[in-house]
Design an enzyme around this catalytic site. Structure first.
Site, short mmCIF file in Angstrom:
data_model
loop_
_atom_site.label_atom_id
_atom_site.label_comp_id
_atom_site.label_asym_id
_atom_site.label_seq_id
_atom_site.Cartn_x
_atom_site.Cartn_y
_atom_site.Cartn_z
N CYS A 193 0.83 -1.21 0.00
CA CYS A 193 0.00 0.00 0.00
C CYS A 193 0.86 1.26 0.00
CB CYS A 193 -0.92 0.02 1.22
SG CYS A 193 -0.04 0.19 2.80
N THR A 194 2.19 1.08 0.01
CA THR A 194 3.12 2.19 0.20
C THR A 194 2.84 3.39 -0.67
OG1 THR A 194 4.76 0.43 0.54
CG2 THR A 194 5.58 2.69 0.42
#
Length: 324
Positions: free
Chosen positions: A81-82
């Site tokens: 999800c960075t």
């Protein structure tokens, strides 16, 4: 007995397999067998093996030759999800962009080659905001072209038995679906923060009066929905900004850097959430917490918890997929 073969991409410490094994325990007519995982970071790999035993790790998903992987029925692909998270750089996940989140598109090779019956994805809520929705829709369109029926929804952990405000997008895709899938319905929360704390409480987790005095307090009226806070202040320090949560309420979203940023009020005394407590707020069992902590330092455990998926939410999704 019905056996479902599973491949976990971006496996972490195996929250998906934790949920599946819990389902297997509760419903003995079904079993789940791992054919392998894809994970590249040392701590998640060590934690996975400690919890689930030695499992074939195919490593970097971009380098896997899927002809070398046994066939499987369920692919879990909760990709990084960075580049999507509000806490990250928000670079997005456009195909070919080289961002961490663009690794999603590597799963296209997986699905084309293996065509598993079931797919499960989890990611942060902003994946469906105005900026990211075009790419998410492009992914859904690909799955539709491959014959999958897609179901996605934002679910909150506090609606599935865990006292944590954690909203995440889940997508279930079923190949040649015959029986329509339905996400599990929310139910009343019976627990609060204090039910998930260490026993006995770790005395090193308490903040002393001198440290609290040095924090820079400020008024904040717009508390996160569902926090149920009874202490009306927030704090800022050189290390974190966050809220104090009453032990009779629910905790904020557990994040990898929220050791200092997650403070809990217990009868007027303030403590930070310990690594074991953070794992517990992610639905990890006591046995698995001990196994993870046996191979990972506290800082690593915090990061693992913040980057994982709440096991209880997964449990009820898988129950809807395979049992109900």
């Amino acid at each position: 007995m019905r056996t479902i073969r599973v491949f976990e991409a971006f496996a972490g410490y195996g929250s998906q397999m934790m949920a599946l094994k819990r389902l297997e325990r509760d419903f003995p007519a079904i079993s789940f067998e791992s054919v392998g995982i894809s994970e590249i970071d040392k701590n998640p790999i060590n934690a996975y093996m400690a919890v689930h035993g030695e499992t074939k790790n195919y490593g970097d998903i971009s380098k896997i030759d899927w002809k070398d992987v046994p066939d499987f029925d369920l692919l879990t692909y909760s990709f990084p999800c960075t580049s999507i998270s509000m806490a990250g750089l928000r670079e997005g996940f456009t195909e070919g962009s080289g961002t961490a989140s663009s690794l999603l598109w590597e799963c296209r090779r997986t699905i084309k080659e293996k065509k598993p019956k079931y797919l499960l994805m989890e990611n942060v809520k902003p994946i469906v905001n105005a900026t990211n929705m075009p790419n998410f829709q492009k992914w859904l369109d690909f799955l539709t072209e491959m014959g999958y029926t897609n179901h996605w929804k934002i679910l909150n952990a506090k609606d599935y038995g865990i006292p944590q405000h954690r909203e995440r997008c889940f997508c279930v895709s079923i190949l040649n679906e015959t029986k329509p899938f339905e996400f599990p319905k929310p139910f009343e929360l019976k627990y609060c923060i204090k039910d998930f704390l260490d026993s006995p409480l770790d005395e090193t987790s308490w903040y002393n009066e001198k440290y609290l005095h040095n924090l820079h307090w400020y008024e904040k009226r717009d508390y996160p929905k569902g926090s149920l806070m009874k202490v009306g202040n927030c704090f800022k320090s050189d290390y974190a900004t966050g809220n104090i949560y009453d032990a009779n309420g629910i905790i904020c979203t557990i994040m990898e850097n929220h050791g200092t940023g997650t403070l809990i009020n217990i009868d007027g005394r303030i403590k930070k959430a310990t690594a074991s407590e953070q794992l517990r707020f992610m639905g990890v069992s006591e046995d698995d917490i001990q196994k993870i902590q046996s191979v990972c330092k506290r800082s690593a455990c915090r990061k693992l918890a913040g980057n994982s998926i709440v096991v209880d939410v997964l449990y009820y999704i898988f129950k809807s997929m395979f049992i109900d």
